[in-house]
Scaffold this active site. Structure first.
Site, PDB file in Angstrom:
ATOM      1  CG  HIS A 104      -2.063   0.884   1.246  1.00 23.93           C
ATOM      2  ND1 HIS A 104      -2.543   1.535   0.147  1.00 23.93           N
ATOM      3  CD2 HIS A 104      -2.817   1.342   2.307  1.00 23.93           C
ATOM      4  CE1 HIS A 104      -3.536   2.342   0.502  1.00 23.93           C
ATOM      5  NE2 HIS A 104      -3.718   2.256   1.811  1.00 23.93           N
ATOM      6  CG  HIS A 152      -4.417   0.181  -8.295  1.00 25.10           C
ATOM      7  ND1 HIS A 152      -5.750   0.057  -8.012  1.00 25.10           N
ATOM      8  CD2 HIS A 152      -3.925   1.098  -7.435  1.00 25.10           C
ATOM      9  CE1 HIS A 152      -6.052   0.869  -7.016  1.00 25.10           C
ATOM     10  NE2 HIS A 152      -4.966   1.517  -6.642  1.00 25.10           N
ATOM     11  NE  ARG A 162      -3.693   7.655  -7.141  1.00 27.98           N
ATOM     12  CZ  ARG A 162      -3.700   6.735  -6.185  1.00 27.98           C
ATOM     13  NH1 ARG A 162      -3.950   7.102  -4.936  1.00 27.98           N
ATOM     14  NH2 ARG A 162      -3.456   5.475  -6.455  1.00 27.98           N
ATOM     15  CG  ASP A 207       2.732   4.483  -3.896  1.00 25.50           C
ATOM     16  OD1 ASP A 207       2.616   5.577  -3.313  1.00 25.50           O
ATOM     17  OD2 ASP A 207       1.991   3.514  -3.679  1.00 25.50           O
TER      18      ASP A 207
HETATM   19  C1  LIG Z   1      -1.003  -3.093  -5.865  1.00 29.22           C
HETATM   20  C2  LIG Z   1      -1.031  -4.605  -5.768  1.00 29.22           C
HETATM   21  C3  LIG Z   1      -0.847  -4.992  -4.287  1.00 29.22           C
HETATM   22  C4  LIG Z   1      -2.371  -5.116  -6.258  1.00 29.22           C
HETATM   23  O1  LIG Z   1      -2.425  -6.476  -5.992  1.00 29.22           O
HETATM   24  P1  LIG Z   1      -3.473  -7.425  -6.729  1.00 29.22           P
HETATM   25  O2  LIG Z   1      -4.804  -6.772  -6.775  1.00 29.22           O
HETATM   26  O3  LIG Z   1      -3.395  -8.748  -6.069  1.00 29.22           O
HETATM   27  O4  LIG Z   1      -2.889  -7.452  -8.210  1.00 29.22           O
HETATM   28  P2  LIG Z   1      -3.123  -8.545  -9.345  1.00 29.22           P
HETATM   29  O5  LIG Z   1      -4.500  -9.096  -9.272  1.00 29.22           O
HETATM   30  O6  LIG Z   1      -2.682  -7.918 -10.593  1.00 29.22           O
HETATM   31  O7  LIG Z   1      -2.119  -9.692  -8.883  1.00 29.22           O
HETATM   32  C5  LIG Z   1      -2.004 -10.880  -9.620  1.00 29.22           C
HETATM   33  C6  LIG Z   1      -0.611 -11.412  -9.432  1.00 29.22           C
HETATM   34  O8  LIG Z   1       0.309 -10.478 -10.016  1.00 29.22           O
HETATM   35  C7  LIG Z   1       1.262 -10.120  -9.070  1.00 29.22           C
HETATM   36  N1  LIG Z   1       1.610  -8.712  -9.215  1.00 29.22           N
HETATM   37  C8  LIG Z   1       0.791  -7.647  -9.172  1.00 29.22           C
HETATM   38  N2  LIG Z   1       1.501  -6.522  -9.289  1.00 29.22           N
HETATM   39  C9  LIG Z   1       2.791  -6.894  -9.411  1.00 29.22           C
HETATM   40  C10 LIG Z   1       3.996  -6.168  -9.520  1.00 29.22           C
HETATM   41  N3  LIG Z   1       4.015  -4.847  -9.512  1.00 29.22           N
HETATM   42  N4  LIG Z   1       5.133  -6.867  -9.608  1.00 29.22           N
HETATM   43  C11 LIG Z   1       5.115  -8.200  -9.606  1.00 29.22           C
HETATM   44  N5  LIG Z   1       4.024  -8.945  -9.486  1.00 29.22           N
HETATM   45  C12 LIG Z   1       2.860  -8.283  -9.373  1.00 29.22           C
HETATM   46  C13 LIG Z   1       0.579 -10.316  -7.725  1.00 29.22           C
HETATM   47  O9  LIG Z   1       1.521 -10.402  -6.660  1.00 29.22           O
HETATM   48  C14 LIG Z   1      -0.196 -11.568  -7.984  1.00 29.22           C
HETATM   49  O10 LIG Z   1       0.693 -12.643  -7.881  1.00 29.22           O
HETATM   50  P3  LIG Z   1       0.222 -14.051  -7.232  1.00 29.22           P
HETATM   51  O11 LIG Z   1      -0.858 -14.554  -8.124  1.00 29.22           O
HETATM   52  O12 LIG Z   1       1.454 -14.867  -7.232  1.00 29.22           O
HETATM   53  O13 LIG Z   1      -0.273 -13.738  -5.854  1.00 29.22           O
HETATM   54  C15 LIG Z   1       0.082  -5.218  -6.651  1.00 29.22           C
HETATM   55  O14 LIG Z   1      -0.074  -4.777  -7.977  1.00 29.22           O
HETATM   56  C16 LIG Z   1       1.473  -4.901  -6.150  1.00 29.22           C
HETATM   57  O15 LIG Z   1       1.978  -5.610  -5.278  1.00 29.22           O
HETATM   58  N6  LIG Z   1       2.133  -3.824  -6.702  1.00 29.22           N
HETATM   59  C17 LIG Z   1       3.413  -3.418  -6.226  1.00 29.22           C
HETATM   60  C18 LIG Z   1       3.284  -2.659  -4.919  1.00 29.22           C
HETATM   61  C19 LIG Z   1       2.664  -1.303  -5.152  1.00 29.22           C
HETATM   62  O16 LIG Z   1       3.062  -0.560  -6.039  1.00 29.22           O
HETATM   63  N7  LIG Z   1       1.708  -0.938  -4.292  1.00 29.22           N
HETATM   64  C20 LIG Z   1       1.050   0.364  -4.354  1.00 29.22           C
HETATM   65  C21 LIG Z   1      -0.334   0.248  -4.883  1.00 29.22           C
HETATM   66  S1  LIG Z   1      -1.068   1.831  -5.094  1.00 29.22           S
END
Ligand SMILES: CC(C)(COP(=O)(O)OP(=O)(O)OC[C@H]1O[C@@H](n2cnc3c(N)ncnc32)[C@H](O)[C@@H]1OP(=O)(O)O)[C@@H](O)C(=O)NCCC(=O)NCCS
Length: 509
Positions: free
Chosen positions: A344, A391, A400, A446
């Site tokens: 987050h 996301h 943003r 971010d």
């Molecule tokens: C934001 C976030 C937590 C959303 O998670 P989510 O809703 O579960 O995203 P998805 O449905 O696209 O995830 C599907 C898969 O892709 C992976 N994934 C998603 N974003 C990823 C990223 N930036 N890098 C690598 N893998 C990623 C997830 O970890 C998940 O893997 P899993 O099936 O092994 O658990 C995720 O995109 C993330 O971890 N991003 C990086 C951290 C970040 O920038 N956070 C700020 C958000 S505003």
């Protein structure tokens, strides 16, 4: 008119009169909403021409019936909010009566196991997130907010005080109204010495988000809501005390946040609040920066991070904890602990670390797209996320991110870190798409904030989430005020076990 409505209402209500306030309050299930609903109906029945006229009359009527506190010196913002609450309550009552049993969403087994993604089960009035378009604050897109909200003299970015007004009321404030909010926040911007000393005495290696949490919890000793509740508070007054605590918190957060920065990274000396400055410029000054461009960046930053509808971890946690009637300090502190998670808010710190690590590894020479692509694959192959990308809701580049990119294009087009982050933007979505897991391969908020902060000299990336937290208070606290105004109950969704799912699956079609 008010007397006419009052008599009509009272004649419909056959119960014995306790006080005007409690009689109205308990007319239907114990929600202040009901008061507004009854009043709203009466006003509606008389076919008042506009909402505005109705709102004024409802307020007068409410006051005459004792449902709303009589106040002198009430700020325009609070006054407006007081006018709006019965209207909203009436609207919601009508919606529940007419559509209460209709289904707005379902929950599959995968969603129950998958973080409840897309399950529609929360009401948050302040903002709504569209997967393609991004966030809208009370119906306004971010560019619309940038266009319509009042600015500081000579500035181009919206004043976050205007964002607060917008999120609380759903209305675009005038310049004068925003100035009044600034002055109101100034008058509340006081933190007791022992709280500042407490922050100063915390270990230098404690994470700034932990310090923020301690600071907010320390401020809680000042909660008017908690005090009034102990003394016996009528439900219809919850929102009033929540509002007062929230405004105090918003006014005091920059002082706490600046104290954390100054004592963790600088000489520990605190810069006093300057009554001539707006909320953001003051925060920048208290951090130790003195440059109108930094003030503008701060306004942009604090405007952009304020709200992202109700299901994200910080907003949902604040709402959830608040639903137990924990006071606004305790509720916000809980939300801030959620913001401190790397998936987050803490992602802004992680983005910068990832980017600077990459620079360190590759040296000062220009980075090629191939080198970048390899670095992203290394991160993925190590089982880690690429911070700043992806996301839970968005399926496009976060507006943003775009707003910060436009700011960088205007103010720091030749900054090497900005160029690198732009190059990362060119490369990462392709790699994540090829990797095939991430539903949204594009950057989120971010991915860009660190570039601006680094450029203007705020180099300590572990501090970045604190800035995010100060901004997020502008969204989650107004939501809490509305939760209380509308009498939302304690949140208690139903959880199930895997055993339950197995049994259910055996019989389900
Ligand atoms: C934001 C976030 C937590 C959303 O998670 P989510 O809703 O579960 O995203 P998805 O449905 O696209 O995830 C599907 C898969 O892709 C992976 N994934 C998603 N974003 C990823 C990223 N930036 N890098 C690598 N893998 C990623 C997830 O970890 C998940 O893997 P899993 O099936 O092994 O658990 C995720 O995109 C993330 O971890 N991003 C990086 C951290 C970040 O920038 N956070 C700020 C958000 S505003």
């Amino acid at each position: 008119m008010a007397e006419l409505c009052r008599r009509a209402f009272l004649s419909r209500n056959k119960r014995s009169r306790v006080t005007a306030e409690s009689q109205l309050y308990y007319t239907t299930p114990s929600r202040v909403a009901c008061v507004g609903a009854e009043i709203g109906e009466l006003v509606d029945n008389r076919s008042l021409p506009t909402n505005m006229l109705a709102s004024k009359t409802v307020t007068q009527l409410s006051r005459s019936m004792g449902t709303l506190p009589q106040r002198s010196n009430m700020s325009s913002l609070k006054n407006r909010l007081q006018e709006l609450i019965p209207i909203k309550a009436a609207e919601i009552k009508k919606i529940k009566e007419e559509h209460g049993e209709k289904i707005i969403g379902t929950c599959t087994v995968s969603q129950a196991y998958g973080g409840m993604r897309s399950v529609k089960s929360l009401i948050t009035e302040t903002s709504l997130l569209d997967a393609e378009e991004g966030i809208r604050y009370r119906g306004l897109s971010l560019p619309e907010c940038q266009q319509q909200l009042p600015k500081a003299k000579g500035g181009e970015e919206p004043l976050p005080e205007g964002v607060l007004w917008l999120l609380l009321t759903g209305e675009v404030p005038t310049q004068a109204q925003v100035q009044e909010v600034t002055a109101d926040l100034q008058s509340r911007a006081k933190v007791q010495d022992w709280v500042l000393k407490l922050i100063k005495d915390l270990p230098p290696d404690m994470h700034p988000m932990t310090k923020l949490n301690i600071g907010i919890n320390a401020l809680q000793t000042d909660s008017g809501f908690a005090k009034a509740y102990q003394e016996g508070l009528h439900k219809s007054k919850y929102w009033d005390h929540t509002y007062e605590d929230s405004l105090n918190l918003i006014a005091r957060l920059p002082i706490i946040a600046a104290a954390i920065y100054r004592s963790t990274y600088k000489d520990g000396k605190l810069v006093p609040v300057d009554p001539k400055l707006d909320w953001s410029a003051n925060y920048a000054r208290m951090l130790g920066f003195n440059d109108p461009k930094i003030d503008e960046m701060m306004r942009l930053y604090l405007f952009l991070h304020a709200d992202h509808e109700g299901g994200n971890v910080s907003a949902h946690t604040t709402h959830l904890v608040g639903s137990a009637l924990s006071d606004p300090y305790l509720s916000l502190a809980a939300g801030m602990n959620g913001l401190a998670g790397p998936l987050h808010g803490l992602a802004n710190q992680e983005v910068l670390r990832w980017t600077l690590d990459l620079k360190k590894k590759l040296g000062d020479k220009p980075v090629t797209n191939e080198q970048l692509s390899k670095a992203v694959w290394d991160t993925l192959n190590a089982g880690q996320v690429v911070p700043g990308f992806g996301h839970a809701v968005l399926r496009k580049t976060d507006p943003r991110y775009m707003a910060q990119r436009e700011f960088a294009q205007k103010h720091l087009p030749n900054d090497p870190l900005f160029k690198l982050v732009s190059q990362i933007y060119d490369v990462v979505p392709g790699v994540l798409t090829e990797h095939g897991k991430t539903k949204n391969p594009y950057p989120n908020v971010d991915a860009h904030s660190g570039v601006l902060l680094q450029y203007f000299g705020l180099k300590e990336e572990n501090y970045y989430t604190v800035l995010f937290g100060v901004s997020r208070a502008l969204g989650v606290l107004p939501s809490l005020v509305w939760d209380r105004a509308l009498g939302f109950p304690i949140e208690r969704p139903k959880s199930i076990t895997t055993e339950w799912v197995k049994k259910w699956a055996a019989t389900a079609k």
